[in-house]
Design an enzyme around this catalytic site. Structure first.
Site, PDB file in Angstrom:
ATOM      1  N   GLU A 102      12.718 -17.304   2.327  1.00 20.11           N
ATOM      2  CA  GLU A 102      13.514 -17.650   1.129  1.00 20.11           C
ATOM      3  C   GLU A 102      12.558 -17.541  -0.044  1.00 20.11           C
ATOM      4  O   GLU A 102      11.679 -18.380  -0.215  1.00 20.11           O
ATOM      5  CB  GLU A 102      14.052 -19.086   1.228  1.00 20.11           C
ATOM      6  CG  GLU A 102      15.096 -19.291   2.307  1.00 20.11           C
ATOM      7  CD  GLU A 102      16.432 -18.643   1.990  1.00 20.11           C
ATOM      8  OE1 GLU A 102      16.631 -18.191   0.848  1.00 20.11           O
ATOM      9  OE2 GLU A 102      17.259 -18.570   2.906  1.00 20.11           O
ATOM     10  N   CYS A 159      14.754 -21.921  -7.503  1.00 17.19           N
ATOM     11  CA  CYS A 159      14.876 -20.487  -7.238  1.00 17.19           C
ATOM     12  C   CYS A 159      16.253 -19.999  -7.655  1.00 17.19           C
ATOM     13  O   CYS A 159      16.447 -18.828  -7.962  1.00 17.19           O
ATOM     14  CB  CYS A 159      14.665 -20.206  -5.763  1.00 17.19           C
ATOM     15  SG  CYS A 159      15.753 -21.176  -4.725  1.00 17.19           S
TER      16      CYS A 159
HETATM   17  P1  NAP Z   1       4.316 -20.631  -3.443  1.00 18.57           P
HETATM   18  O1  NAP Z   1       3.114 -20.682  -4.284  1.00 18.57           O
HETATM   19  O2  NAP Z   1       4.698 -19.358  -2.812  1.00 18.57           O
HETATM   20  O3  NAP Z   1       4.121 -21.762  -2.358  1.00 18.57           O
HETATM   21  C1  NAP Z   1       5.061 -22.017  -1.353  1.00 18.57           C
HETATM   22  C2  NAP Z   1       4.354 -22.587  -0.148  1.00 18.57           C
HETATM   23  O4  NAP Z   1       3.448 -21.629   0.385  1.00 18.57           O
HETATM   24  C3  NAP Z   1       3.529 -23.822  -0.449  1.00 18.57           C
HETATM   25  O5  NAP Z   1       3.572 -24.673   0.664  1.00 18.57           O
HETATM   26  C4  NAP Z   1       2.142 -23.235  -0.643  1.00 18.57           C
HETATM   27  O6  NAP Z   1       1.109 -24.154  -0.451  1.00 18.57           O
HETATM   28  C5  NAP Z   1       2.144 -22.168   0.423  1.00 18.57           C
HETATM   29  N1  NAP Z   1       1.184 -21.093   0.187  1.00 18.57           N
HETATM   30  C6  NAP Z   1       0.613 -20.695  -0.972  1.00 18.57           C
HETATM   31  N2  NAP Z   1      -0.213 -19.664  -0.766  1.00 18.57           N
HETATM   32  C7  NAP Z   1      -0.178 -19.391   0.567  1.00 18.57           C
HETATM   33  C8  NAP Z   1      -0.820 -18.434   1.402  1.00 18.57           C
HETATM   34  N3  NAP Z   1      -1.671 -17.525   0.929  1.00 18.57           N
HETATM   35  N4  NAP Z   1      -0.544 -18.449   2.711  1.00 18.57           N
HETATM   36  C9  NAP Z   1       0.307 -19.352   3.211  1.00 18.57           C
HETATM   37  N5  NAP Z   1       0.949 -20.282   2.488  1.00 18.57           N
HETATM   38  C10 NAP Z   1       0.713 -20.298   1.164  1.00 18.57           C
HETATM   39  O7  NAP Z   1       5.590 -21.090  -4.242  1.00 18.57           O
HETATM   40  P2  NAP Z   1       5.732 -22.368  -5.170  1.00 18.57           P
HETATM   41  O8  NAP Z   1       5.124 -22.043  -6.477  1.00 18.57           O
HETATM   42  O9  NAP Z   1       5.297 -23.589  -4.475  1.00 18.57           O
HETATM   43  O10 NAP Z   1       7.297 -22.492  -5.265  1.00 18.57           O
HETATM   44  C11 NAP Z   1       8.034 -21.814  -6.203  1.00 18.57           C
HETATM   45  C12 NAP Z   1       8.611 -20.545  -5.615  1.00 18.57           C
HETATM   46  O11 NAP Z   1       9.449 -20.851  -4.514  1.00 18.57           O
HETATM   47  C13 NAP Z   1       9.487 -19.826  -6.599  1.00 18.57           C
HETATM   48  O12 NAP Z   1       9.233 -18.453  -6.569  1.00 18.57           O
HETATM   49  C14 NAP Z   1      10.889 -20.101  -6.106  1.00 18.57           C
HETATM   50  O13 NAP Z   1      11.830 -19.147  -6.467  1.00 18.57           O
HETATM   51  C15 NAP Z   1      10.685 -20.160  -4.634  1.00 18.57           C
HETATM   52  N6  NAP Z   1      11.753 -20.893  -3.996  1.00 18.57           N
HETATM   53  C16 NAP Z   1      12.673 -20.190  -3.271  1.00 18.57           C
HETATM   54  C17 NAP Z   1      13.719 -20.835  -2.678  1.00 18.57           C
HETATM   55  C18 NAP Z   1      14.735 -20.063  -1.890  1.00 18.57           C
HETATM   56  O14 NAP Z   1      15.431 -20.680  -1.115  1.00 18.57           O
HETATM   57  N7  NAP Z   1      14.841 -18.756  -2.030  1.00 18.57           N
HETATM   58  C19 NAP Z   1      13.847 -22.225  -2.791  1.00 18.57           C
HETATM   59  C20 NAP Z   1      12.901 -22.920  -3.544  1.00 18.57           C
HETATM   60  C21 NAP Z   1      11.855 -22.228  -4.132  1.00 18.57           C
HETATM   61  P3  NAP Z   1       0.461 -24.874  -1.741  1.00 18.57           P
HETATM   62  O15 NAP Z   1       1.479 -25.800  -2.249  1.00 18.57           O
HETATM   63  O16 NAP Z   1      -0.735 -25.577  -1.241  1.00 18.57           O
HETATM   64  O17 NAP Z   1       0.119 -23.791  -2.731  1.00 18.57           O
END
Ligand code: NAP
Ligand code: MG
Length: 487
Positions: free
Chosen positions: A260, A294
């Site tokens: 997602e 999102c």
């Molecule tokens: P993110 O930076 O991609 O982080 C998401 C998760 O992945 C966090 O637990 C993060 O840990 C972890 N993560 C980061 N880098 C990683 C890596 N290299 N390898 C493995 N895991 C890693 O996203 P975010 O900024 O937290 O959240 C916002 C994003 O989520 C937006 O783009 C939003 O659109 C999307 N989102 C999508 C949905 C959907 O259902 N489509 C719902 C909600 C949010 P850390 O927190 O420690 O960085």
């Protein structure tokens, strides 16, 4: 220090890692702070998992898998149902905890708690509806018997913007299907995930079935788990950027992935739209969670015949919102999650003005401590502006005027994302025609909210793979087995 959190929220939240039914400090990863974005001060510290901790969690999940998979669905369902009851009873405390660590308004946090708990109830109901089917092979010689089995040990990675709902939207179906899991919550918001894991334990989920490993080093920790062949599923919610990295890593063990990812939702207002409904819908689609969703409306396409009136009314409605700490009653819009996010939002607004947009409301950070940003409306934004191509993740509404439906569709679809679109029109034929033509996984037709535990949530193009919620969400955690049989 966790006494502060208990006083603030009324919950005694665990701060360790949950591995094999034990709360532990971990193997030398130390602790990491959890910050309240309304004050910029640390709320508490939590254990910080290493790769070794994560692999130990995988071992615990692997050991617990056969027992849980063999537990009668009715019993798995009842654990989930008890967890729903517990989460509902403690809804107010969990909402306060989420406001404290994420910043969202209590109103948004309460709504999220209800929504999050609902995934536990929905999947309690789905756990006893695991079906297969039996057909006769066309040649008539044998039967085609199809059954479903839990996919196995699942790694769940969740973002900070919906700390409770993104966790239960994965935990519910995984546990209903008979999978054991390791949850890796966002480092910004681990407390809510730890509280939810505590509820599941209390509800009777056996030791090792749910493990939690928060960490400040997500890359190596998630990478170590994904490289372990005992892990058979990754369910990730987060940015498209990180999603791409994980899909590449998944190739190593041909890991099943549900993703997602990001969105860039168009919010379309036709000239025959009910403008009251389109304003009420925008307040939800844009301002729920302060725009940190999102599904947030990211670019408003408003027909030129109603654009002036709509923009004025939108600015008026956004201007009445109270910006303040999430935990204060009466707050509509809380702070953004951190300074980086605020800087990005502020840069996009400046860029939109440089591109020719007119800031008619907000456009700045209020003069106070905390990562706040004013609700903002920008009129006359050109369709080609950078803000229209970027996930804003803040309380900012850029308005692009359109006159022609074909042109509108071309603009709306000119994105690598395809999560959700909102369409306002009183002409149902037009509404459905446009809904079909939009390259998106979901459409809100005269509605500013699509999320529902009973509905398949997810995106097309680079917004993701697979669906969460509904019956589809359960199937993401199951493998199909085909037995060719004769009798
Ligand atoms: P993110 O930076 O991609 O982080 C998401 C998760 O992945 C966090 O637990 C993060 O840990 C972890 N993560 C980061 N880098 C990683 C890596 N290299 N390898 C493995 N895991 C890693 O996203 P975010 O900024 O937290 O959240 C916002 C994003 O989520 C937006 O783009 C939003 O659109 C999307 N989102 C999508 C949905 C959907 O259902 N489509 C719902 C909600 C949010 P850390 O927190 O420690 O960085
Ligand atoms: Mg935080």
């Amino acid at each position: 220090m966790s006494t502060d959190v208990a006083a603030l929220t009324g919950l005694d939240v665990p701060t360790g890692l949950l591995i094999g039914g034990e709360w532990t400090g971990g193997k030398g990863g130390g602790r990491m702070p959890v910050v309240d974005p309304a004050t910029e001060a640390a709320l508490t510290e939590v254990a910080n998992a290493t790769e070794d901790d994560a692999l130990e969690a995988v071992s615990a999940a692997h050991a617990a898998l056969p027992g849980w998979a063999a537990t009668p669905p009715r019993q798995r369902a009842e654990c989930l149902r008890r967890a729903f009851d517990l989460m509902t009873q403690r809804g107010e405390q969990i909402a306060r905890l989420m406001s404290a660590e994420n910043g969202k308004s209590l109103r948004d946090a309460r709504a999220e708690t209800t929504y999050a708990a609902e995934f536990l109830r929905w999947y309690a109901e789905e756990a006893v509806r695991i079906d297969g089917n039996l057909t006769v092979a066309p040649a008539g010689a044998n039967k085609v018997l199809v059954t479903r089995q839990p996919v196995g040990v699942s790694v769940l990675v969740t973002p900070w913007n919906f700390p409770a709902a993104m966790a239960t939207r994965k935990l519910g179906p995984a546990l209903a299907a008979g999978c054991s899991v390791v949850l890796k919550p966002a480092s910004e918001t681990p407390l809510t995930a730890l509280a939810v894991a505590g509820l599941l334990e209390e509800a009777g989920v056996p030791a090792g079935v749910v493990n939690v490993v928060q960490t400040s080093r997500p890359g190596p920790v998630v990478g170590a788990m994904m490289a372990d062949p005992r892990v058979r599923k990754l369910s990730f919610t987060g940015s498209t950027e990180v999603g791409r990295i994980l899909l590449r890593q998944a190739a190593g063990t041909v890991l099943s992935c549900s993703m997602e990812l990001g969105g860039n939702a168009p919010f379309i207002v036709f000239d025959d739209a009910d403008l009251d409904a389109a304003i009420a819908g925008a307040l939800i689609a844009k301002m729920r969670n302060g725009g940190e969703a999102c599904t947030a409306a990211n670019r408003f396409y408003v027909h030129e015949a109603v654009a002036a009136e709509y923009t004025a009314r939108l600015a008026d409605a956004f201007g009445k919102l109270t910006v303040g700490p999430g935990l204060e009653e009466g707050t509509d819009v809380g702070p953004l999650v951190n300074e980086d996010t605020r800087r990005k939002v502020s840069g996009l607004v400046t860029g939109a003005a440089d591109d020719g947009g007119q800031v008619v409301l907000g456009g700045r950070a209020p003069d106070r401590r905390g990562y706040f940003y004013q609700p903002t409306v920008i009129d006359q934004v050109p369709a080609s502006a950078r803000i229209a191509a970027t996930e804003i993740f803040g309380p900012v509404a850029p308005i692009i005027r359109f006159s022609d439906e074909a042109q509108l569709l071309q603009w709306a679809n000119a994105s690598e994302y395809g999560l959700v679109c909102y369409v306002y029109t009183n002409d149902l034929r037009r509404g459905l025609r446009v809904s079909e033509a939009l390259e998106t996984g979901m459409v809100g037709l005269n509605r500013g909210l699509v999320s529902d535990p009973a509905a398949p949530f997810g995106g097309v193009k680079q917004s993701g793979l697979g669906r969460e919620g509904g019956h589809d969400g359960l199937l993401e955690f199951m493998e199909t087995k085909y037995i060719a049989t004769e009798w």
